[in-house]
Write an enzyme that holds these catalytic residues in place. Structure first.
Site, PDB file in Angstrom:
ATOM      1  CD  GLU A  38      -2.875  -1.260   2.334  1.00 53.16           C
ATOM      2  OE1 GLU A  38      -2.963  -0.244   3.067  1.00 53.16           O
ATOM      3  OE2 GLU A  38      -3.604  -2.267   2.466  1.00 53.16           O
ATOM      4  CG  HIS A  39       2.340   2.784   2.563  1.00 54.16           C
ATOM      5  ND1 HIS A  39       1.605   3.938   2.605  1.00 54.16           N
ATOM      6  CD2 HIS A  39       1.786   1.932   3.463  1.00 54.16           C
ATOM      7  CE1 HIS A  39       0.641   3.805   3.510  1.00 54.16           C
ATOM      8  NE2 HIS A  39       0.738   2.591   4.042  1.00 54.16           N
TER       9      HIS A  39
END
Length: 297
Positions: free
Chosen positions: A148-149
């Site tokens: 997600e990052h």
């Protein structure tokens, strides 16, 4: 010779007759991220669905003072309760159950879990080796991608993850793979680059519809579903809800109505839930309802 012409016509139209768009009875649920002593056996399993547990998470970080390890994955789920022997036990007791692991997640230690490869080749090599060991140790069936990052560009992510999935499948280590994007510009740019190049090796899209705002309506949900079906064209997009009080269309406010609409249109390929850990205190009532919906004709 007279019968050759209709014979050729039959060959032309036959693929359209035998490959209609159909639904699925696939139910998937993440488990193990909250360390609340949940066990596989706590979760109700309907024998008339295909059930996937997804262990959360394996991360390419060190387990103490977490820092990136360039594809060398370690286990970060509740290993006291979700053990290799427990995986084997739940699969032996339920022939409709498969177990996967998810890569990445939102956080590790006190910070974000970043996708942070040193190079494509070294990351893929390390990831194939480390994940093969974990998958074989735990007798797992597939992987899910939930980074997600990012500290890399979308092309690097696409090549790393695409080559990882392809290699694990070609080696017979996994039989299925999924991705878990959500509606964020950076996230979507990475996952859509991956999909464009490697969508053919990705079996399911666990789209995080619960990342949309709380109070999402049924009509909004259907619109979001159609948008993501266009973004991940040809993919099996799974509608989802969360049991941790986060956003999206909740089970209390119309999620199952939306699923019935999708089902009537031949678009319901399954359902996934975040997550079993948070559902335990609620008696898994929405897991039971989800599986009953999927199991019905």
């Amino acid at each position: 010779m007279e019968f050759s012409k209709p014979f050729l016509i039959l060959l032309t139209i036959q693929p359209f007759l035998i490959a209609p768009l159909t639904g699925s009875n696939l139910f998937r649920e993440y488990i193990g991220a909250e360390f609340n002593n949940i066990k596989f056996s706590d979760v109700p399993i309907n024998s008339n669905v295909e059930f996937h547990f997804i262990l959360s998470f394996a991360i390419d970080y060190t387990t103490s003072s977490p820092s990136p390890t360039n594809g060398k994955f370690n286990v970060f789920w509740d290993t006291d309760n979700l053990t290799p022997s427990q995986v084997s036990s739940i699969k032996n007791q339920n022939n409709n159950v498969k177990v996967a692991l998810s890569l990445g997640g939102d956080s590790v230690g006190n910070g974000n879990a970043y996708f942070n490869p040193s190079s494509i080749d070294s990351w893929v090599s390390n990831a194939v080796d480390s994940l093969t060991n974990i998958i074989k140790q735990y007798n797992l069936d597939g992987i899910d991608i939930d980074y997600e990052h990012f500290k890399s560009d979308p092309q690097t992510f696409a090549q790393c993850i695409g080559k990882l999935i392809t290699t694990l499948k070609n080696n017979g280590v996994i039989s299925f793979a999924s991705i878990a994007p959500f509606d964020d510009d950076q996230v979507q740019s990475n996952y859509m680059a991956l999909w464009k190049q490697y969508g053919h090796v990705i079996d399911y899209v666990n789209f995080q519809f619960y990342a949309y705002d709380k109070g999402t309506s049924v009509s909004q949900f259907i619109k979001y579903f159609d948008t993501q079906s266009s973004n991940y064209e040809g993919g099996k997009i799974l509608p989802s809800f969360a049991t941790d009080g986060s956003g999206g269309l909740s089970p209390e406010n119309g999620f199952f109505n939306a699923c019935n609409q999708l089902k009537s249109q031949g678009k319901l390929h399954g359902i996934f839930v975040w997550d079993a850990d948070d559902s335990m205190s609620k008696g898994f009532r929405y897991e039971k309802r989800s599986q009953a919906l999927l199991a019905s004709s």
